[in-house]
Motif scaffolding. Structure first.
Motif, PDB file in Angstrom:
ATOM      1  N   TYR A 169       0.967  -1.291   0.050  1.00 30.45           N
ATOM      2  CA  TYR A 169      -0.157   0.170  -0.009  1.00 30.45           C
ATOM      3  C   TYR A 169       0.803   1.146  -0.184  1.00 30.45           C
ATOM      4  N   SER A 170       1.829   1.232   0.949  1.00 33.44           N
ATOM      5  CA  SER A 170       3.047   2.325   0.911  1.00 33.44           C
ATOM      6  C   SER A 170       3.698   2.707  -0.656  1.00 33.44           C
ATOM      7  N   MET A 171       3.967   1.690  -1.154  1.00 31.78           N
ATOM      8  CA  MET A 171       4.578   1.863  -2.651  1.00 31.78           C
ATOM      9  C   MET A 171       3.446   2.298  -3.515  1.00 31.78           C
ATOM     10  N   ALA A 172       2.236   1.941  -3.439  1.00 28.72           N
ATOM     11  CA  ALA A 172       1.453   2.435  -4.401  1.00 28.72           C
ATOM     12  C   ALA A 172       1.336   3.923  -4.134  1.00 28.72           C
ATOM     13  N   GLU A 405      -3.661  -7.462  -5.185  1.00 28.83           N
ATOM     14  CA  GLU A 405      -4.986  -6.926  -5.674  1.00 28.83           C
ATOM     15  C   GLU A 405      -5.905  -7.539  -4.830  1.00 28.83           C
ATOM     16  N   ALA A 406      -5.926  -8.939  -5.180  1.00 29.96           N
ATOM     17  CA  ALA A 406      -7.077  -9.473  -4.375  1.00 29.96           C
ATOM     18  C   ALA A 406      -7.091  -9.396  -2.884  1.00 29.96           C
ATOM     19  N   VAL A 407      -5.787  -9.262  -2.112  1.00 27.76           N
ATOM     20  CA  VAL A 407      -5.892  -8.894  -0.805  1.00 27.76           C
ATOM     21  C   VAL A 407      -6.618  -7.424  -0.528  1.00 27.76           C
ATOM     22  N   GLY A 408      -6.223  -6.423  -1.589  1.00 29.32           N
ATOM     23  CA  GLY A 408      -6.846  -5.120  -1.565  1.00 29.32           C
ATOM     24  C   GLY A 408      -8.396  -5.359  -1.625  1.00 29.32           C
ATOM     25  N   ALA A 471      -0.480   0.078 -11.040  1.00 31.63           N
ATOM     26  CA  ALA A 471       0.154   0.735 -11.896  1.00 31.63           C
ATOM     27  C   ALA A 471      -0.308   0.531 -13.149  1.00 31.63           C
ATOM     28  N   PHE A 472      -0.940  -0.711 -13.533  1.00 33.69           N
ATOM     29  CA  PHE A 472      -1.233  -1.213 -14.732  1.00 33.69           C
ATOM     30  C   PHE A 472      -2.961  -1.375 -14.805  1.00 33.69           C
ATOM     31  N   TRP A 558       6.286  -2.406  -7.051  1.00 35.98           N
ATOM     32  CA  TRP A 558       5.809  -1.149  -7.106  1.00 35.98           C
ATOM     33  C   TRP A 558       4.556  -0.979  -8.195  1.00 35.98           C
ATOM     34  N   ALA A 559       4.604  -2.146  -8.882  1.00 39.17           N
ATOM     35  CA  ALA A 559       3.307  -2.057  -9.893  1.00 39.17           C
ATOM     36  C   ALA A 559       2.044  -2.521  -9.025  1.00 39.17           C
ATOM     37  N   GLY A 560       2.323  -3.234  -7.973  1.00 43.37           N
ATOM     38  CA  GLY A 560       1.217  -3.969  -7.052  1.00 43.37           C
ATOM     39  C   GLY A 560       0.823  -5.222  -7.378  1.00 43.37           C
TER      40      GLY A 560
END
Length: 607
Positions: A169-172, A405-408, A471-472, A558-560
């Motif tokens: 999350y911080s990297m995003a 992304e699924a955890v998000g 990022a994508f 970094w892309a998530g």
């Protein structure tokens, strides 16, 4: 000639015996696949419970592409997941053709009905899974794809995953912060504080850890080591490896090869600068976009770039978004082939144990087809396919770990009162750890993203989300998270380079002074980063190659699309593949030689 024929067969037999003698390990997942259940009660007209359905939810597993309920985000049917696994196990293409792909009830349709503005307006099709049978194939060189393994992945309720999601999350939130200004960033400062306060970093002694988990312990963090790898050299000097920045000498006279950023490919050259993606533009920040992507919406290629006529349409790797762009479209061995070309032109010495290292008037021969440029350049690419096969087996056949992304999505469902959060009790500890200032910043970031016109078909829709911004547009690839393809290839290719080159050699300028470069904050040029080196510290071949592997691997974070554990365990997997290939190839040469290879976890192996 007949004698040669039999000798050739014997060498092949010996190589086969080397491979056969490797123990095939037991492959062990983390046991979550059937752990989390959803219990639905069926009642008769009198209100009496007549039956309880108790089926696995598979919330800890990769389910992307299978039909998901557009309201809850849950799998429509666990039977679909079992069909998915049946195809993975059999490798039969017919089983995968029977696996439903896309939104509920729309399997087999090229352009299903989508929920998000982005997918609808571009009339996108569905996106298939990638090479799920590769781990079942056989190879004629190196370790068999199933002869090496990875330890179980972190569980949903683990302290390690909490740290990984704080990191992700911080990297995003930091994708547009120049690496050169990390020391000035309050967001970096907050991430360091939150990470250092997490149980995984602060008090690992209170946790009951396996040996594999103990090997992954790291921290505490500071500006110099946060968001970096944990191998030798990762925390030395600038964030980005010199091999992703510098150029080499062109044919004839040219500018300073260190700072012009051009790599010579024979008589042509390529530019180390990357296409500049539009800043402050992330994706999958609305529920509709998130659920479309989980249902397989093929929104690849819909990201936006700076106008091609802009002076900075291409720039050096200045920000995490630049690095994410690099690893979005790179040929997987690209960075390591470039590094090899750079070192060959820089005349980095070969490993002291290799032949043909003395002056020509003494050796009377040079390395070329063996122990020279073509040998190394071809081998550094050759290991990539073996790495991909091995990691595909881990991804699909063993672990099937869900993507970040699924955890998000799980975090959003837990926090959003309008969504069904049945069966999500397991992530309560994770959500509590993330909650507070971090998730507040995530909500603020996503609300700004959701003002873009491509975000919602419904102007009255709730734009507040706790999703992990990507990022994508398409988020992750169509295969599970653990291990990572980029990282496994990185581990294999870098190990080959460390085997051939003198890994202790220091990168110095023509005057013998240590050098280090980093991109200027706007990426327009390379600037000296000597100030990032401590007294008597220099960048070495080993350190910069390790950093290169970490940059490419963590570039995916970094892309998530990946976690830290995907990186560290995968480069170890790739290392084993490369070492195995070198062991077998050693049998095919008549020269008496050795290679001393420094390992990612410390120590060396001598081949």
């Amino acid at each position: 000639m007949p004698d040669r024929k039999f000798r050739a067969r014997e060498i092949r037999r010996q190589a086969a015996e080397v491979a056969f003698e490797r123990k095939h390990p037991e492959h062990i997942s983390n046991g979550e696949e059937f752990k989390y259940r959803i219990i639905n009660e069926e009642k008769n007209c009198k209100g009496e419970v007549t039956r309880k359905n108790n089926k696995p939810s598979h919330i800890a597993n990769f389910t992307k592409g299978l039909p998901h309920d557009v309201n809850t985000g849950s799998l429509v049917s666990s039977d679909d997941y079992q069909q998915f696994v049946a195809g993975i196990d059999s490798g039969d293409v017919r089983d995968f053709k029977d696996t439903p792909l896309g939104p509920p009830g729309q399997d087999g349709e090229r352009c299903p009905n989508w929920e998000s503005q982005l997918a609808q307006s571009n009339k996108v099709s569905v996106r298939a899974w990638e090479s799920q049978g590769a781990g079942l194939t056989f190879d004629l060189e190196g370790p068999d794809a199933q002869s090496i393994t990875m330890p179980p992945a972190p569980k949903l309720d683990s302290a390690e995953l909490i740290t990984e999601m704080i990191e992700n999350y911080s990297m995003a939130l930091l994708r547009d912060c120049p690496f050169a200004r990390f020391g000035e960033s309050q967001t970096v400062e907050r991430a360091i504080r939150l990470l250092n306060d997490s149980p995984w970093i602060k008090c690992p002694d209170t946790l009951s850890l396996s040996d594999a988990e103990k090997k992954r312990l790291r921290g505490p963090f500071c500006t110099q080591n946060v968001f970096r790898g944990i191998t030798t050299g990762d925390d030395v000097g600038p964030y980005i490896s010199q091999f992703l920045l510098i150029g080499n000498q062109p044919l004839g006279n040219g500018p300073d090869p260190s700072t012009d950023g051009f790599i010579r490919y024979g008589s042509v050259r390529i530019d180390q600068r990357v296409r500049t993606a539009k800043e402050n533009l992330d994706f999958m920040t609305t529920w509709e976009a998130w659920v479309d992507v989980q249902n397989g919406a093929d929104v690849r290629g819909l990201e936006t770039y700076v106008d091609v006529n802009d002076p900075l349409a291409y720039r050096f790797l200045a920000t995490p978004r630049d690095l994410a762009t690099y690893v979005h479209y790179d040929a997987l061995y690209e960075a390591y082939l470039n590094a090899c070309l750079l070192m060959l032109e820089m005349r980095v010495p070969f490993d002291p144990g290799l032949p043909f290292r003395l002056p020509d008037h003494i050796d009377k021969q040079q390395g070329f087809a063996q122990f020279g440029g073509p040998h190394i350049l071809s081998l550094v690419t050759e290991v990539a396919t073996r790495a991909l096969k091995a990691v595909r087996f881990q991804k699909f056949n063993v672990h099937r770990r869900l993507r970040p992304e699924a955890v998000g999505g799980l975090v959003h469902r837990f926090k959003d009162e309008s969504r069904d959060n049945k069966g999500l009790e397991v992530i309560e500890t994770l959500v509590k750890a993330l909650d507070g200032e971090l998730l507040a910043e995530v909500v603020k970031h996503n609300e700004l993203q959701n003002q873009n016109p491509d975000r919602s078909c419904d102007p009255s829709a709730n734009m507040r989300s706790y999703l992990l911004a990507m990022a994508f547009p398409e988020g992750s690839p169509m295969h599970p998270s653990y291990g990572a393809g980029h990282a496994t290839v990185a581990g294999a290719c870098v190990t080959i380079l460390k085997a051939f080159f003198d890994h202790s050699w220091e990168l110095r300028d023509t005057n013998g002074n240590p050098y280090a470069y980093e991109a200027s904050p706007d990426g327009s040029c390379l600037q000296s980063a000597i100030q990032t080196l401590k007294p008597h510290e220099a960048l070495t071949v080993e350190g910069e190659l390790n950093k290169l592997a970490s940059n490419i691997s963590i570039g995916r974070n970094w892309a998530g699309v990946h976690y830290f554990t995907d990186y560290i365990e995968s480069i170890r997997l790739g290392e084993e593949i490369a070492l195995g290939i070198l062991e077998e190839q050693k049998l095919t040469y008549g020269e008496n030689f050795s290679m001393t290879v420094p390992l990612f976890d410390g120590g060396t192996v001598r081949i």
